[in-house]
Design a protein around this motif. Structure first.
Motif, PDB file in Angstrom:
ATOM      1  N   VAL A 199       0.839  -1.201   0.000  1.00  0.00           N
ATOM      2  CA  VAL A 199       0.000   0.000   0.000  1.00  0.00           C
ATOM      3  C   VAL A 199       0.877   1.255   0.000  1.00  0.00           C
ATOM      4  O   VAL A 199       0.613   2.221  -0.738  1.00  0.00           O
ATOM      5  CB  VAL A 199      -0.944  -0.014   1.212  1.00  0.00           C
ATOM      6  N   ALA A 200       1.946   1.244   0.825  1.00  0.00           N
ATOM      7  CA  ALA A 200       2.850   2.399   0.861  1.00  0.00           C
ATOM      8  C   ALA A 200       3.523   2.610  -0.491  1.00  0.00           C
ATOM      9  O   ALA A 200       3.652   3.755  -0.963  1.00  0.00           O
ATOM     10  CB  ALA A 200       3.901   2.199   1.953  1.00  0.00           C
ATOM     11  N   ILE A 201       3.947   1.515  -1.146  1.00  0.00           N
ATOM     12  CA  ILE A 201       4.574   1.638  -2.470  1.00  0.00           C
ATOM     13  C   ILE A 201       3.565   2.153  -3.492  1.00  0.00           C
ATOM     14  O   ILE A 201       3.869   3.011  -4.326  1.00  0.00           O
ATOM     15  CB  ILE A 201       5.155   0.288  -2.903  1.00  0.00           C
ATOM     16  N   GLY A 202       2.327   1.632  -3.432  1.00  0.00           N
ATOM     17  CA  GLY A 202       1.306   2.078  -4.371  1.00  0.00           C
ATOM     18  C   GLY A 202       0.924   3.535  -4.207  1.00  0.00           C
ATOM     19  O   GLY A 202       0.521   4.198  -5.172  1.00  0.00           O
ATOM     20  N   LEU A 203       1.055   4.062  -2.993  1.00  0.00           N
ATOM     21  CA  LEU A 203       0.702   5.459  -2.731  1.00  0.00           C
ATOM     22  C   LEU A 203       1.878   6.415  -2.898  1.00  0.00           C
ATOM     23  O   LEU A 203       1.738   7.608  -2.557  1.00  0.00           O
ATOM     24  CB  LEU A 203       0.140   5.589  -1.311  1.00  0.00           C
ATOM     25  N   LEU A 204       3.020   5.923  -3.374  1.00  0.00           N
ATOM     26  CA  LEU A 204       4.183   6.797  -3.520  1.00  0.00           C
ATOM     27  C   LEU A 204       3.893   8.041  -4.373  1.00  0.00           C
ATOM     28  O   LEU A 204       4.353   9.136  -4.039  1.00  0.00           O
ATOM     29  CB  LEU A 204       5.355   6.012  -4.110  1.00  0.00           C
ATOM     30  N   PRO A 205       3.151   7.930  -5.493  1.00  0.00           N
ATOM     31  CA  PRO A 205       2.870   9.161  -6.248  1.00  0.00           C
ATOM     32  C   PRO A 205       2.108  10.205  -5.441  1.00  0.00           C
ATOM     33  O   PRO A 205       2.247  11.403  -5.688  1.00  0.00           O
ATOM     34  CB  PRO A 205       2.037   8.659  -7.434  1.00  0.00           C
ATOM     35  N   TRP A 206       1.299   9.761  -4.481  1.00  0.00           N
ATOM     36  CA  TRP A 206       0.532  10.691  -3.653  1.00  0.00           C
ATOM     37  C   TRP A 206       1.332  11.156  -2.440  1.00  0.00           C
ATOM     38  O   TRP A 206       1.163  12.281  -1.960  1.00  0.00           O
ATOM     39  CB  TRP A 206      -0.759  10.016  -3.204  1.00  0.00           C
ATOM     40  N   ALA A 260      -6.895  12.056  -9.232  1.00  0.00           N
ATOM     41  CA  ALA A 260      -8.052  11.243  -8.856  1.00  0.00           C
ATOM     42  C   ALA A 260      -8.115  10.933  -7.376  1.00  0.00           C
ATOM     43  O   ALA A 260      -9.102  10.373  -6.907  1.00  0.00           O
ATOM     44  CB  ALA A 260      -8.041   9.931  -9.654  1.00  0.00           C
ATOM     45  N   GLY A 261      -7.050  11.242  -6.624  1.00  0.00           N
ATOM     46  CA  GLY A 261      -7.061  10.959  -5.199  1.00  0.00           C
ATOM     47  C   GLY A 261      -6.283   9.702  -4.865  1.00  0.00           C
ATOM     48  O   GLY A 261      -6.026   8.849  -5.733  1.00  0.00           O
ATOM     49  N   PRO A 262      -5.898   9.539  -3.585  1.00  0.00           N
ATOM     50  CA  PRO A 262      -5.044   8.402  -3.206  1.00  0.00           C
ATOM     51  C   PRO A 262      -5.703   7.047  -3.405  1.00  0.00           C
ATOM     52  O   PRO A 262      -5.041   6.090  -3.811  1.00  0.00           O
ATOM     53  CB  PRO A 262      -4.742   8.675  -1.730  1.00  0.00           C
ATOM     54  N   LEU A 263      -7.001   6.934  -3.124  1.00  0.00           N
ATOM     55  CA  LEU A 263      -7.649   5.626  -3.252  1.00  0.00           C
ATOM     56  C   LEU A 263      -7.691   5.171  -4.706  1.00  0.00           C
ATOM     57  O   LEU A 263      -7.456   3.985  -5.005  1.00  0.00           O
ATOM     58  CB  LEU A 263      -9.063   5.697  -2.672  1.00  0.00           C
ATOM     59  N   ALA A 264      -7.962   6.086  -5.605  1.00  0.00           N
ATOM     60  CA  ALA A 264      -7.981   5.716  -7.023  1.00  0.00           C
ATOM     61  C   ALA A 264      -6.583   5.364  -7.514  1.00  0.00           C
ATOM     62  O   ALA A 264      -6.405   4.425  -8.311  1.00  0.00           O
ATOM     63  CB  ALA A 264      -8.575   6.868  -7.852  1.00  0.00           C
ATOM     64  N   ILE A 265      -5.572   6.124  -7.073  1.00  0.00           N
ATOM     65  CA  ILE A 265      -4.185   5.813  -7.452  1.00  0.00           C
ATOM     66  C   ILE A 265      -3.806   4.426  -6.983  1.00  0.00           C
ATOM     67  O   ILE A 265      -3.237   3.624  -7.740  1.00  0.00           O
ATOM     68  CB  ILE A 265      -3.232   6.881  -6.866  1.00  0.00           C
ATOM     69  N   LEU A 266      -4.130   4.101  -5.723  1.00  0.00           N
ATOM     70  CA  LEU A 266      -3.793   2.783  -5.180  1.00  0.00           C
ATOM     71  C   LEU A 266      -4.568   1.681  -5.896  1.00  0.00           C
ATOM     72  O   LEU A 266      -4.002   0.629  -6.220  1.00  0.00           O
ATOM     73  CB  LEU A 266      -4.080   2.767  -3.682  1.00  0.00           C
ATOM     74  N   ARG A 267      -5.856   1.915  -6.156  1.00  0.00           N
ATOM     75  CA  ARG A 267      -6.671   0.902  -6.832  1.00  0.00           C
ATOM     76  C   ARG A 267      -6.142   0.600  -8.219  1.00  0.00           C
ATOM     77  O   ARG A 267      -6.005  -0.571  -8.606  1.00  0.00           O
ATOM     78  CB  ARG A 267      -8.111   1.408  -6.909  1.00  0.00           C
TER      79      ARG A 267
END
Length: 576
Positions: free
Chosen positions: A13-20, A56-63
């Motif tokens: 999750v932390a890696i997926g949210l790196l752009p945010w 799009a926001g953190p949840l969309a980026i992670l999804r």
């Protein structure tokens, strides 16, 4: 297993949210990479964010990232616009080749060190573990060994190539740099395990019954192997982390070098893919070692999954001699550095040793010895802070053993270089980020040790008597549990201090810690590498300082205590 999976999910999750979470605006990085001449206006940045889906926001980026990862789609590079898989998959194959060669070196060193111990144990002779030199060799980092290898075997002797990945000869120095530290650790743990098993009663009974030595040696090896299997997984993880520095030094087009370049350019899709592959490899190695330990000896082998720092053998005088030889040059360098100026003087660039500059000057004409002394505060001071913070975390988790052991095992799957890159992307470069990264990977063995000490204090025989006499929980914590935990845990943390200092230095060497102009030892070593042939002392001085710090701390922390009058009297009574 559930805790390991939860920790792995949290890291994903932390890696997926790196752009945010990134400290710098990713849109600005992409704009400069793809459209060099375009002005960074708010409209242009908004267009880039919309193109990348960053608005799009953190949840969309992670999804979207997790969905692509599930499909095997690693995304598109922000810098080049090419598919990430085209860069990462070949680099991963190269890294696997280098890691395989390093594991062969580790296995060879371990076998060479443990074979004599097996012979001694099978014949009834005592098995001695290595002394301070062996323990210090195990603590030397890969980037330091790689630097020394380039200096000695490539630059001076010309025996081996220093850069590239063109043939088997290019594998020798990287494999040695990555495999020797792990081999030292595995050899030390293996000899200690063989010595402990050799003291069991069945070994003496087998020798008395006339069993062949070869059969006894095989039984000793089978008996000592299960506790070592999870610990060897940590060695495999360290080799994974070593790929970042080693591939960078030797210019190997592997996954570690690609990850560091992506972190430097903030090409986050490439960095995310590299991290997933490196962490996945370490996680798989840990699971395989855990399964092997259970198969060999059952669930009881899990208790030894986190190694406690082994004691260092040797007498008191020998330890004092090691400490004096290692600490004296460091103290001289610190005093010299505080007394001298590190000002730039370009007219004296890359000079050799002289009366004015004992170790010569660096690429900017600054006194090497003065910078070395000033850098001690950057490296050793940051390591002391990291050690104190890790100690506090471990002491707190020691009273939560159900949480401490599985968390410690899970976090052992993450090398310091990966943690450093994550911290740099989120917080930016700096010494504080290096301390946080080192703490993130240093507390697990201390926490496991603290949990074991708390459990041991809870099972002490006199505890029930004190409770029966009316001692309350607060009194028992202050006067019974903490005195039995804090001292041994502090000694263990002291043994970990050289590794933390070398971790700080490694992040500085990779450009993930102290600034490029800081006197920190790792950063100084990195700056001096291009001038290795002209001014070798500029590179060898910080390397020697790291080795001296390791020797001094190991000798000081493991110094045997003087026997007291009571201990001598008890020894005489036992002999009588």
């Amino acid at each position: 297993m559930l805790t390991r999976l939860l920790v792995l999910l949290a890291v994903l999750v932390a890696i997926g949210l790196l752009p945010w979470l990134a400290d710098r605006d990713p849109a600005l990085t992409v704009l400069r990479a793809r459209y060099p001449g375009r002005e960074a206006t708010e409209g242009a940045l908004a267009a880039v964010r919309a193109e990348l889906g960053l608005d799009a926001g953190p949840l969309a980026i992670l999804r979207d990232w997790l969905a692509g990862l599930a499909r095997g789609d690693l995304g598109t590079s922000w810098a080049s616009g090419a598919p990430v898989a085209d860069t990462v998959v070949p680099a991963f194959g190269t890294s696997l080749t280098v890691m395989g060669a390093a594991l062969l070196v580790t296995a060879a060193v371990t076998a060479a060190a443990c074979a004599p111990a097996l012979r001694r144990a099978a014949s009834g002779r005592p098995v001695r573990s290595g002394g301070i030199a062996v323990a210090s060799f195990a603590a030397l980092p890969d980037f330091l060994l790689a630097t020394l290898g380039v200096a000695v075997f490539a630059a001076w002797l010309g025996l081996l190539p220093a850069y590239g990945f063109d043939g088997p000869a290019n594998l020798v120095l990287p494999a040695l740099a990555m495999g020797l530290p792990g081999g030292g650790v595995a050899a030390r743990l293996g000899r200690d395990a063989i010595g402990q098993v050799a003291a069991e009663d069945w070994v003496r009974q087998w020798r008395a019954a006339g069993y062949p030595r070869v059969r006894i040696a095989r039984a000793l090896l089978r008996r000592a192997a299960p506790p070592l299997a999870p610990q060897l997984a940590i060695v495999a993880v360290s080799i994974t982390g070593a790929a970042v520095a080693t591939e960078t030094i030797f210019a190997i087009p592997g996954l570690g070098r690609a990850a560091l370049a992506a972190a430097d350019a903030q090409d986050l899709p490439v960095l995310q893919a590299c991290m997933v592959l490196l962490i996945g490899f370490g996680f798989a190695a840990g699971l395989a070692a855990r399964a092997g330990a259970r198969r060999l000896a059952g669930p009881a082998a899990e208790a030894a999954a986190i190694p406690v720092a082994p004691p260092v053998s040797g007498g008191r005088r020998r330890h004092l001699a090691w400490f004096a030889c290692a600490a004296t040059p460091l103290l001289i360098a610190v005093v010299y550095g505080l007394a001298r100026s590190g000002a730039i003087a370009t007219g004296t660039r890359l000079e050799g040793p002289s009366a004015a500059h004992w170790l010569g000057t660096d690429e900017l004409g600054r006194d090497v010895l003065a910078r070395l002394g000033q850098g001690a505060a950057w490296t050793a001071g940051a390591a002391l802070g990291a050690c104190a913070l890790s100690y506090a975390i471990a002491l707190a988790l020691g009273f939560l053993p159900r949480l401490a052991h599985p968390l410690a095992e899970a976090f052992n799957s993450f090398p310091v270089a990966i943690a450093g890159m994550l911290v740099v992307v989120v917080l930016g470069r700096g010494q504080l980020g290096a301390v946080i990264a080192v703490v993130a990977v240093s507390w697990p063995p201390l926490a496991a040790h603290a949990a074991a000490l708390v459990a041991q204090a809870g099972s002490a025989g006199h505890r029930e008597g004190r409770l029966a006499l009316g001692a309350g929980p607060g009194w028992m914590l202050r006067r019974h549990t903490l005195p039995l935990v804090t001292g041994p845990l502090a000694a263990h943390a002291g043994l970990r201090l050289p590794g933390m200092a070398l971790g700080i230095a490694s992040l500085g060497f990779l450009g993930l810690g102290a600034g490029p102009d800081a006197p920190e030892w790792g950063a100084s070593l990195a700056r001096s590498m291009p001038y290795l042939e002209r001014a070798p002392l500029a590179a060898l001085a910080p390397a020697a300082a790291m080795i001296a710090l390791t020797l001094a701390v190991m000798a000081a922390v493991s110094l045997p205590k003087r026997p007291t009058h009571r201990s001598r009297r008890n020894a005489r009574m036992r002999e009588a």
